[in-house]
Design a protein around this motif. Structure first.
Motif, short mmCIF file in Angstrom:
data_model
loop_
_atom_site.label_atom_id
_atom_site.label_comp_id
_atom_site.label_asym_id
_atom_site.label_seq_id
_atom_site.Cartn_x
_atom_site.Cartn_y
_atom_site.Cartn_z
N ALA A 302 0.83 -1.22 0.00
CA ALA A 302 0.00 0.00 0.00
C ALA A 302 0.86 1.26 0.00
O ALA A 302 0.45 2.29 -0.55
CB ALA A 302 -0.93 -0.02 1.20
N LYS A 303 2.03 1.20 0.62
CA LYS A 303 2.90 2.37 0.75
C LYS A 303 3.96 2.43 -0.35
O LYS A 303 4.86 3.27 -0.30
CB LYS A 303 3.58 2.35 2.11
N SER A 304 3.87 1.55 -1.34
CA SER A 304 4.84 1.54 -2.44
C SER A 304 4.65 2.78 -3.31
O SER A 304 3.66 3.49 -3.17
CB SER A 304 4.67 0.27 -3.27
N PRO A 305 5.58 3.08 -4.24
CA PRO A 305 5.57 4.34 -5.02
C PRO A 305 4.23 4.67 -5.66
O PRO A 305 3.38 3.81 -5.87
CB PRO A 305 6.64 4.08 -6.09
N ASN A 306 4.08 5.96 -5.98
CA ASN A 306 2.85 6.49 -6.56
C ASN A 306 2.58 5.94 -7.96
O ASN A 306 2.89 6.58 -8.95
CB ASN A 306 2.94 8.02 -6.65
N ARG A 307 2.00 4.80 -8.04
CA ARG A 307 1.64 4.22 -9.33
C ARG A 307 0.28 3.55 -9.20
O ARG A 307 -0.18 3.24 -8.09
CB ARG A 307 2.67 3.18 -9.79
N GLU A 352 -6.75 -0.14 5.86
CA GLU A 352 -6.22 0.86 6.78
C GLU A 352 -5.43 1.93 6.04
O GLU A 352 -5.23 3.04 6.55
CB GLU A 352 -5.34 0.19 7.84
N ASN A 353 -4.96 1.58 4.85
CA ASN A 353 -4.19 2.53 4.04
C ASN A 353 -5.01 3.11 2.89
O ASN A 353 -4.47 3.63 1.92
CB ASN A 353 -2.95 1.84 3.47
N GLY A 354 -6.33 2.99 3.02
CA GLY A 354 -7.23 3.66 2.09
C GLY A 354 -7.62 2.86 0.86
O GLY A 354 -8.23 3.40 -0.06
N ILE A 355 -7.27 1.58 0.83
CA ILE A 355 -7.61 0.76 -0.33
C ILE A 355 -8.75 -0.18 0.05
O ILE A 355 -8.54 -1.22 0.71
CB ILE A 355 -6.39 -0.05 -0.84
N ARG A 374 -5.88 8.56 -4.28
CA ARG A 374 -6.50 7.65 -3.31
C ARG A 374 -7.91 7.24 -3.77
O ARG A 374 -8.90 7.40 -3.05
CB ARG A 374 -6.55 8.29 -1.92
N LYS A 375 -7.95 6.73 -4.99
CA LYS A 375 -9.22 6.33 -5.57
C LYS A 375 -9.10 4.92 -6.11
O LYS A 375 -8.11 4.57 -6.75
CB LYS A 375 -9.58 7.30 -6.69
#
Length: 406
Positions: A302-307, A352-355, A374-375
């Motif tokens: 969940a915290k991996s790079p913005n992709r 918990e990480n928004g997914i 975050r969609k």
């Protein structure tokens, strides 16, 4: 060739002081060159001695005897291409008889030298040269000196039934690609493709029905191909497939992702079946999929790079081949993950990480999540490779145009 070396040593000028030794040595060497030249040997394969002997009705319709190039007319540059109308193929016209100098006028024995028919017997072993059907005594240790048994004509093979196990293969109309010297480089040029190649000699020891079915099953994930080493000995030699290795049946090799220079051979210890070959290919398809089997693994992903992230939920324990193949094609643009057996802990961690992975409908289910905004949403299309690939291709294009547009 042992017999050639024996004759060459016998008449070598350094070892034989007779006046005719040098002349015979040159003749023996040049005759061997004819046998060892692919084009000239092809003439013999297709037309027998008449293809080289204009006095016996060569396909080129040549006439005339020797030339000034040396005893017996061994000026091999004197032949030229000429259309062979009866077969529609290319023949060669010879303006001389290249063997006459060795065997005497009109191929009579001379000084204990063998006649034309026995030349091949002396060079290749007992039985002589069987037109196109192979030459006993050659090629047993591999393809290399290589004049034996690569023709398609003769040897009884043409009269066998086609299509079954241990018979002449017929892959027309199937997804099995028949590789030859003319298309080998083109078919193998993409290092990102996985290619399964079956090397065989004239007849296919594996079930052709199963091999065709395997090619159909793997059509989206790997190429399935075949090479007949009887006709494509240079390819087989280049790929380290010897005649001896084919005695027990077809040799199967996978050319892996970015590793075509180091193919992987199917282990001879394993039973060769359609299922074992499928698993063999599957194990060599790389996976760029994160296995989310714990809460920790879920949080890390969940915290991996913005992709954009592609997440597959399933009741199965194993990463599907379809997802592995898609990750191979798109891992430079998308992050892929798999949650086996619908495990709750990684789902909780992702939530918990928004997914949010609330499934609408039944499993398996695919979710697409874009970290930057975050969609996420559930994929509603068909879970087939071609449909998913089309969707992901469009997704990547849209992502390049606008990072905020799902």
């Amino acid at each position: 060739m042992k017999k050639y070396r024996k004759l060459a040593l016998k008449y070598h000028p350094d070892k034989n002081d007779s006046p005719e030794a040098k002349e015979k040595f040159i003749q023996i060497t040049k005759a061997f060159e004819v046998l060892n030249d692919a084009k000239k040997r092809e003439v013999y394969d297709n037309f027998g001695h008449s293809g080289l002997d204009p006095k016996k009705g060569s396909p080129g319709g040549a006439s005339g005897g020797g030339d000034s190039g040396g005893p017996g007319g061994f000026d091999f540059s004197a032949f030229q291409r000429k259309r062979h109308t009866s077969a529609g193929s290319q023949g060669f016209e010879f303006n001389f008889d290249p063997f006459e100098g060795i065997f005497g006028q009109k191929n009579q024995r001379m000084g204990g030298m063998p006649d034309l028919q026995n030349l091949f017997s002396d060079f290749m072993g007992e039985g002589g040269f069987r037109r196109g059907g192979g030459m006993p005594g050659s090629g047993a240790q591999g393809w290399g000196g290589g004049m034996g048994g690569f023709g398609d004509e003769g040897g009884g093979v043409r009269n066998r039934k086609r299509g079954g196990e241990g018979e002449v293969p017929d892959f027309k109309g199937s997804n099995v690609r028949v590789l030859r010297s003319g298309n080998w480089r083109r078919e193998m040029k993409n290092p990102k493709e996985i290619v399964l190649v079956a090397f065989y000699y004239k007849t296919f020891s594996f079930s052709q029905k199963d091999y065709k079915s395997l090619a159909e099953s793997l059509r989206n994930y790997a190429k399935v191909a075949s090479v007949d080493c009887a006709n494509e000995r240079e390819i087989c030699k280049q790929e380290g497939v010897s005649r001896r290795s084919l005695k027990k049946g077809a040799v199967m090799k996978v050319y892996p992702y970015k590793g075509h220079n180091a193919p992987i051979a199917f282990s001879s210890r394993r039973k060769l079946t359609k299922i074992s070959l499928y698993k063999f290919v599957e194990s060599n398809i790389p996976s760029f999929v994160s296995l989310l089997d714990s809460k920790k693994a879920g949080a890390k992903f969940a915290k991996s790079p913005n992709r954009i992230k592609i997440i597959l939920l399933s009741n199965k324990a194993k990463i599907p081949l379809m997802l592995k193949a898609l990750s191979k094609d798109y891992h430079n643009h998308l992050d892929f993950a798999f949650i086996p057996k619908n495990l709750p802990n990684p789902k909780k961690s992702l939530s918990e990480n928004g997914i949010d992975l609330t499934v609408k409908g039944s499993l398996p289910a695919v979710f697409i999540y874009q970290t930057s905004i975050r969609k996420n949403k559930q994929y509603r299309g068909a879970l087939r490779y071609d449909e998913m690939k089309k969707y992901l291709k469009t997704l990547v294009k849209r992502m390049k145009r606008s990072k905020d547009d799902l």
